[in-house]
Design an enzyme around this catalytic site. Sequence first.
Site, short mmCIF file in Angstrom:
data_model
loop_
_atom_site.label_atom_id
_atom_site.label_comp_id
_atom_site.label_asym_id
_atom_site.label_seq_id
_atom_site.Cartn_x
_atom_site.Cartn_y
_atom_site.Cartn_z
N ASP A 9 0.88 -1.16 0.00
CA ASP A 9 0.00 0.00 0.00
C ASP A 9 0.93 1.22 0.00
O ASP A 9 2.13 1.10 0.28
CB ASP A 9 -0.87 -0.03 1.27
CG ASP A 9 -1.56 1.29 1.51
OD1 ASP A 9 -2.19 1.80 0.58
OD2 ASP A 9 -1.47 1.81 2.65
N ASP A 11 -0.15 5.11 0.89
CA ASP A 11 -0.40 6.12 1.93
C ASP A 11 -0.50 5.46 3.30
O ASP A 11 -1.35 4.60 3.53
CB ASP A 11 -1.68 6.90 1.61
CG ASP A 11 -1.52 7.63 0.29
OD1 ASP A 11 -0.61 8.46 0.20
OD2 ASP A 11 -2.31 7.36 -0.64
N GLY A 52 -10.00 7.50 -1.38
CA GLY A 52 -10.12 8.23 -2.65
C GLY A 52 -10.44 9.69 -2.39
O GLY A 52 -11.36 10.01 -1.62
N LYS A 54 -11.59 12.20 -4.39
CA LYS A 54 -12.87 12.74 -4.89
C LYS A 54 -14.01 12.22 -4.03
O LYS A 54 -14.91 12.96 -3.66
CB LYS A 54 -13.09 12.32 -6.36
CG LYS A 54 -12.07 12.93 -7.31
CD LYS A 54 -12.34 12.57 -8.77
CE LYS A 54 -12.03 11.13 -9.12
NZ LYS A 54 -10.61 10.75 -9.05
N ARG A 56 -13.75 11.35 -0.96
CA ARG A 56 -13.63 11.98 0.36
C ARG A 56 -14.24 13.38 0.35
O ARG A 56 -14.89 13.78 1.32
CB ARG A 56 -12.15 12.01 0.77
CG ARG A 56 -11.91 12.40 2.23
CD ARG A 56 -10.47 12.09 2.64
NE ARG A 56 -10.20 10.68 2.50
CZ ARG A 56 -9.03 10.17 2.07
NH1 ARG A 56 -8.03 10.98 1.79
NH2 ARG A 56 -8.87 8.88 1.98
N HIS A 82 -10.12 18.32 -6.98
CA HIS A 82 -9.23 17.18 -6.80
C HIS A 82 -7.98 17.30 -7.68
O HIS A 82 -6.88 16.95 -7.25
CB HIS A 82 -9.96 15.86 -7.06
CG HIS A 82 -9.15 14.67 -6.68
ND1 HIS A 82 -8.58 13.84 -7.60
CD2 HIS A 82 -8.75 14.23 -5.46
CE1 HIS A 82 -7.88 12.91 -6.96
NE2 HIS A 82 -7.97 13.12 -5.66
C1 XBP Z 1 -5.16 6.31 0.50
C2 XBP Z 1 -6.30 7.16 0.37
C3 XBP Z 1 -6.28 8.18 -0.65
C4 XBP Z 1 -5.46 9.40 -0.35
C5 XBP Z 1 -5.80 10.49 -1.33
O1 XBP Z 1 -5.57 5.05 1.02
O2 XBP Z 1 -7.29 7.00 1.05
O3 XBP Z 1 -7.60 8.61 -0.80
O4 XBP Z 1 -5.76 9.88 0.93
O5 XBP Z 1 -5.53 10.13 -2.62
P1 XBP Z 1 -4.67 3.75 0.87
P2 XBP Z 1 -6.25 10.85 -3.86
O6 XBP Z 1 -3.42 4.01 1.63
O7 XBP Z 1 -5.46 2.65 1.52
O8 XBP Z 1 -4.48 3.49 -0.59
O9 XBP Z 1 -6.66 12.22 -3.44
O10 XBP Z 1 -5.20 10.88 -4.93
O11 XBP Z 1 -7.43 10.00 -4.23
MG MG Z 2 -2.90 3.16 3.43
#
Ligand code: XBP
Ligand code: MG
Length: 237
Positions: A9, A11, A52, A54, A56, A82
Amino acid sequence: MTLQAIIFDVDGTLADTERDGHRVAFNAAFAEAGLDWNWDVALYGELLAVTGGKERIRFYVERHCPEFSKRPDFDALVKSLHAAKTTHYVRLVDSGELPLRPGVRALINEARVAGLRLGIATTTTPENVTALLRATLGADAETWFEAIGAGDIVPAKKPAPDIYQWVLQRLNLPANVCLALEDSGNGIRSSLGAGIPTLVTETDYTRDHDFSGALAVLPDLATTVLSDVRRYFDRAL
Ligand code: XBP
Ligand code: MG
C-alpha cells in the site's frame, strides 16, 4: 508455499502521507477555490473512513454542507478541486517533505536483492505514486514495481478487493504466494478480501482500526527484515 511477491500500500505504509501531505494539499485546493473548508487533523481522521480524494470530498460535503451538492456544477467542481489537490500534493512530495517510513527502504532493497517481485496497490492517484517513489527512492524506482495499481484504474476503491485483484492479475500470481503490507482497516479489508496474507504497520490515524486477520500488527518496519516478513508469511500457511 514460498513467498514470491510483496504488494505495498502507499499512503500510511510507504510513507506517512495523510496528515502532512494529502490533508495539507486538500486545504490548499479549497483555499485556492475560495472555499472556507478547513480539514483539521481530527476531522481528516474521520474523513479517512472514505478512500479516494474525490470520494472523500463528496463524503465531507454530504456530512458538513449538503446543500453544496445541489449546485449544478458540483461534479465538475469536485473534479477540479481534486485536480488542484493533486498538483499541490505532488509539489509537496517533490519538495522532499514526506520521507519513507522507517525500515521501508531497507525492506524494498532486501526484497529486490532476494529476487522477490514487487507490486503496489493503492487508492491514490497514479501521479502521486510516481512522485513519491521518485522523491524517496530515486528516478528509476517505479520500474522496480512490476504492477502499480492506483486510483481510478478500478472503479471500486478499498475496502473493495478490486485493486489487489488487479495487481494479482498483472503479476499473474495467486494470492497465497503474495504478502500485502497495509496500514488501515480499509486497506486490510481490501487485501484480505483478495485472499492475500497481510502484515500491518499502523499509524497515528489507524491505531484503533480493526486489523483482525492480520499476520501481525507492527508499529513500523524499523526492526523488521525480510526474514521476519517470511516468518510472518509462514503463519498464513
Ligand atoms: C489512500 C487514500 C487516498 C489518499 C488520497 O488510502 O485514502 O484517498 O488519501 O488520494 P490507501 P487521492 O493508503 O489505503 O491506498 O486524493 O489521490 O485520491
Ligand atoms: Mg494506506
